[in-house]
Design an enzyme around this catalytic site. Structure first.
Site, short mmCIF file in Angstrom:
data_model
loop_
_atom_site.label_atom_id
_atom_site.label_comp_id
_atom_site.label_asym_id
_atom_site.label_seq_id
_atom_site.Cartn_x
_atom_site.Cartn_y
_atom_site.Cartn_z
CB ALA A 44 -21.44 -58.85 -33.95
CE LYS A 45 -28.86 -57.79 -34.29
NZ LYS A 45 -30.19 -57.25 -34.55
NE ARG A 46 -19.90 -59.34 -38.29
CZ ARG A 46 -19.92 -58.21 -37.60
NH1 ARG A 46 -21.06 -57.56 -37.41
NH2 ARG A 46 -18.82 -57.71 -37.07
#
Ligand code: GLU
Length: 288
Positions: free
Chosen positions: A236-238
């Site tokens: 995920a982007k995080r």
């Protein structure tokens, strides 16, 4: 001309896993002499943003990918989905479903219910029962699936049979569902090779069945391994520097090339170096 495709939903930036799937979809298509299409899957109005459509296409181009025009947008193809739904309804292959999510959740807990499957509550309502229910709630439209399982051919997984469900084709707010749109679009665009992430592997048998019900050719599939973070969860982007907002295309190619065991740093080099049958079968763990 037969085609492969990449069909992103414009709900965020593409991360390394998405870019790798796009590159592999391109590789499968081009190595088999197919056209390569990009389709914007923006039916989910809440999550889709025009700015993500723009950055996604820019990012694909920055990785050196090319595709055959035009790029189509699902939000502009409602007439096509409505016509397909009309054909299924005329053939007796749909029914109105008045169930709420909660009713379905309760019914599937009953003995003999197939987990995760529509329990069949509204399949055989009488016309009077339907009129009564329609006064309270507008119906969703579901596929009246008449095969318990369907077999698909996947270039990486072989011949695989999986369950077919009474898929929602149109939601009760009138929006056409992803499963209908994806099958209608692949048929209309002569897509006969569907390359995408393994997260959609389980959706393939019902989608292929739906193609069959619509009289469309069934595509062959290649569900490619997902990218995972160091904890083994879907990337995920995080998870840090995983999009082209933080990485140069060259750095992204370094990581993707290494994950595929090749020195290629462009689509053309990859085409010369990698037979799609040889792509690694395990998930790509990033940041470990
Ligand atoms: N739009 C879907 C996604 O971004 C992909 C659908 C498909 O490739 O069939 O997850």
């Amino acid at each position: 001309m037969s085609a492969g495709r990449f069909a992103p939903s414009p709900s965020g930036d593409l991360h390394l896993g998405n870019l790798r799937t796009a590159i592999l979809a391109w590789l499968f298509a081009r190595s088999s002499g197919r056209a390569f299409l990009v389709r914007v899957e923006d039916l989910d109005r809440q999550r889709s943003r025009p700015e993500f459509e723009r950055t996604q296409l820019e990012d694909l181009a920055a990785m050196g990918l090319t595709w055959d025009p035009p790029v189509v947008r699902q939000s502009e193809r409602d007439d096509l989905y409505a016509a397909a739904l009309g054909r299924l309804t005329t053939a007796g292959l749909t029914f109105e479903c008045f169930c709420t999510r909660r009713e379905i959740a309760e019914a599937v807990r009953a003995p003999h219910a197939q987990p995760g499957h529509y329990p069949g509550t509204c399949r055989d309502l009488t016309p009077e029962q339907r009129d009564e229910r329609r006064a309270e709630r507008s119906p969703a439209i579901r596929l009246r699936a008449d095969a318990p399982t369907w077999t698909v051919r996947d270039e990486l997984h072989g011949e695989v049979a999986g369950p077919v469900d009474d898929l929602v084709l149109r939601r009760n707010d009138g929006a056409h569902a992803y499963n209908l749109a994806v099958v209608v679009d692949d048929g209309a665009q002569d897509v006969d090779q569907v390359v995408r992430g393994e997260d959609l592997f389980e959706a393939a048998p019902a989608q292929a069945y739906l193609a069959h019900a619509l009289g469309l050719p069934e595509p062959t599939y290649a569900h490619v391994p997902l990218a995972l973070n160091a904890e083994g969860r879907r990337l995920a982007k995080r998870d840090g520097a995983v999009t082209l907002r933080d990485l140069s295309p060259a750095a992204a190619w370094d990581l993707i090339g290494a994950s595929l065991g090749v020195a290629a740093r462009s689509p053309e080099e990859l085409l010369a170096e990698l037979d799609p049958a040889d792509i690694p079968r395990n998930p790509w763990v990033i940041g470990s």
